[in-house]
Design an enzyme around this catalytic site. Structure first.
Site, short mmCIF file in Angstrom:
data_model
loop_
_atom_site.label_atom_id
_atom_site.label_comp_id
_atom_site.label_asym_id
_atom_site.label_seq_id
_atom_site.Cartn_x
_atom_site.Cartn_y
_atom_site.Cartn_z
N ASP A 54 0.85 -1.19 0.00
CA ASP A 54 0.00 0.00 0.00
C ASP A 54 0.88 1.24 0.00
OD1 ASP A 54 -1.78 2.07 0.44
OD2 ASP A 54 -2.36 1.42 2.46
N GLU A 133 31.00 11.47 2.85
CA GLU A 133 31.61 11.39 4.18
C GLU A 133 30.57 11.74 5.24
OE1 GLU A 133 36.17 12.75 2.97
OE2 GLU A 133 34.77 14.23 3.78
N GLU A 135 29.03 12.31 8.59
CA GLU A 135 29.43 12.46 9.99
C GLU A 135 28.23 12.18 10.89
OE1 GLU A 135 32.75 15.95 9.04
OE2 GLU A 135 30.73 16.49 9.71
N GLU A 188 35.72 13.24 15.04
CA GLU A 188 35.60 14.51 14.34
C GLU A 188 35.76 15.68 15.31
OE1 GLU A 188 35.34 16.42 11.85
OE2 GLU A 188 35.56 14.99 10.21
N GLU A 195 33.41 10.07 12.33
CA GLU A 195 33.28 9.89 10.89
C GLU A 195 33.87 8.53 10.50
OE1 GLU A 195 35.42 11.61 6.94
OE2 GLU A 195 34.41 13.13 8.16
N HIS A 250 30.10 15.65 3.18
CA HIS A 250 30.83 16.12 2.00
C HIS A 250 30.80 15.04 0.92
CE1 HIS A 250 33.38 18.46 5.17
NE2 HIS A 250 32.18 18.98 5.02
N ARG A 321 39.08 24.89 2.02
CA ARG A 321 37.93 24.37 2.76
C ARG A 321 36.96 25.46 3.20
NH1 ARG A 321 41.65 20.23 3.78
NH2 ARG A 321 40.68 18.16 3.90
N GLU A 338 34.91 18.16 -4.47
CA GLU A 338 34.21 17.90 -3.21
C GLU A 338 33.16 18.98 -3.00
OE1 GLU A 338 35.20 17.51 1.59
OE2 GLU A 338 36.62 18.47 0.22
N ARG A 340 30.67 20.47 -0.52
CA ARG A 340 30.77 20.39 0.93
C ARG A 340 29.49 20.72 1.69
NH1 ARG A 340 35.61 20.24 3.13
NH2 ARG A 340 35.18 21.77 4.77
#
Length: 448
Positions: A54, A133, A135, A188, A195, A250, A321, A338, A340
């Site tokens: 359903d 990645e 976390e 982390e 992580e 990320h 970063r 990457e 982020r």
């Protein structure tokens, strides 16, 4: 009986499987499953015809007057659940959702990603690989029922300050039994934050893996806590604690053609190709709309604020970063970009599909993101950022879903059914949130 079905039945019998879980996700990426007993002699029909259910009771699927849907197991996703008892072994298949008429259901998030990958393959001959990645925090529930971090360690701390090695070791061993290729695990930045990163793969396999990863980690830690008589839990909430770093996911991504990484270019000064530059351009152009999908809950925007290493600035850089997109130092086959912003509350099927559609728009229209930004954007004033043309991601779910509404590329990529259901869900979530009155407001404004 096909060889594929025959082989999987033989494997299930060898593994002493007693129960089968048929797993899928709803609109928000919440795992759902139906458990059925293993019945010898009935498995061929089960794999061929699927299991009706359903769909009207699942968030974002269908109305009650048109509720019949079919779960069809993807045989390649077979996995024995390592945290279940061996004497009554349980296996799991991730399922695709079909209509009774034999067509893929347009509201199935997994089908949306499969369609995006097929479009990329048909138009360019490319494969889309992604390595997330995710976390997470391990918390303990105190005597008042509130979550507190299970330790006060920080980035890359070691024992005894880091109380997580036993957790991460047990989690890694169980994940490896489930077929994960774990690359690294560590504490982390935030207290109680961890992580475990696993190797990149085809986007569909990776999205399946993210769902399995989250489900497995919650179950394994819950079992460990019960054994120890404690109340430890795992949360993928993006910002569970005020004043501490939040949890991101990320996403490292690249395009391949056969064995060739199309983001690599040994002849260019940066080592990255023009395809990578255009893909970055597409991601940056659609970043506001993407945020609604990659950061889909009210709490997501408690993480996306300056000052906590959160990627809020629409720029890209090499190794930078502080930018929304960075290009890690690895080159050759390891070349990747990457993105982020995403957090682990997102539905990975929809998030990966949306990012792919944004990148494909960059490829198709040769969207140039300009020169990379190599300065610390966090230290720039608002005026300096404006001079450089660096915009800021939406600061609330309200801003993000309005950006999504205005982005035809992402809306069309997700399809009318998913887009409308997702926005309807976000309208309701925001309306529910904005009428709440919190302790912070009472403390600050009660005596006005």
């Amino acid at each position: 009986m096909s060889d594929e079905i025959k082989n999987i039945i033989e494997r299930m019998e060898a593994d002493n499987i007693k129960f089968i879980r048929l797993q899928f996700v709803d609109l928000n990426g919440v795992p759902k499953s139906i458990a059925v007993p293993y019945v010898k002699g009935e498995m061929e029909n089960f794999f061929t015809k699927g299991m009706p259910f359903d769909g009207s009771s699942i968030e974002g699927f269908v109305e009650i007057n048109d509720s019949d849907l079919i779960l069809k197991p993807d045989i390649s996703t077979y996995s024995q659940l390592s945290w279940r008892p061996e004497e009554s072994a349980v296996c799991r298949f991730i399922c695709d959702i079909w209509t009774p008429e034999g067509k893929p259901f347009v509201g199935d998030p997994r089908s949306i990603l499969k369609h995006a990958l097929k479009k990329l393959k048909d138009e360019y001959g490319y494969n889309y690989n992604i390595g997330p990645e995710p976390e997470f925090f391990i918390v303990n529930i105190d005597e008042d029922g509130y979550p507190v971090p299970y330790d006060d360690a920080s980035y890359f701390d070691v024992e005894p300050k880091d109380k997580g090695p036993d957790f991460r070791r047990e989690l890694t061993l169980n994940l490896e039994e489930l077929g994960f290729d774990v690359e690294v695990s560590h504490h982390e930045v935030g207290p109680g934050q961890n992580e475990i990163a696993f190797k990149f793969d085809d986007a569909l396999k990776t999205a399946d893996a993210v769902i399995t990863f989250k489900q497995a980690i919650k179950a394994i830690v819950n079992n460990m806590a019960q054994f120890d008589g404690l109340d430890y839990r795992v949360t993928f909430m993006p910002k569970p604690f005020f004043g501490e770093n939040g949890s991101g996911m990320h996403c490292h991504q690249s395009l391949f053609k056969d064995e060739e990484n199309l983001f690599a270019d040994d002849e260019s000064e940066s080592g990255i190709s023009q395809e990578a530059i255009y893909f970055i351009g597409g991601l940056l152009k659609h970043a506001p709309a993407l945020t609604a999908i990659t950061n889909p809950i009210v709490n997501s925007y408690k993480r996306l604020v300056p000052g906590y290493e959160a990627p809020v600035y629409e720029a890209y850089g090499l190794k930078n970063r502080s930018a929304l997109i960075r290009v890690p130092a690895a080159r050759g086959k390891g070349t990747r970009i990457e993105y982020r912003a995403p957090d682990p509350a997102c539905n990975p099927y929809l998030a990966f599909a949306a990012m792919l559609y944004a990148g494909m728009d960059g490829l198709k229209n040769k969207i140039d993101p300009g020169e990379p930004t190599e300065i610390n954007i966090y230290k720039l004033t608002e005026e300096e950022r404006e001079e450089l043309g660096i915009n800021v991601l939406p600061s609330s779910l309200w801003e993000a879903y309005h950006a999504l509404e205005e982005d035809n590329i992402i809306m069309d990529g997700l399809g009318e059914h998913i887009s409308e259901a997702f926005l309807k869900s976000k309208y309701a979530e925001w309306d529910d949130y904005r009428v709440q009155v919190f302790g912070y407001e009472q403390e600050r404004y009660l005596d006005l």
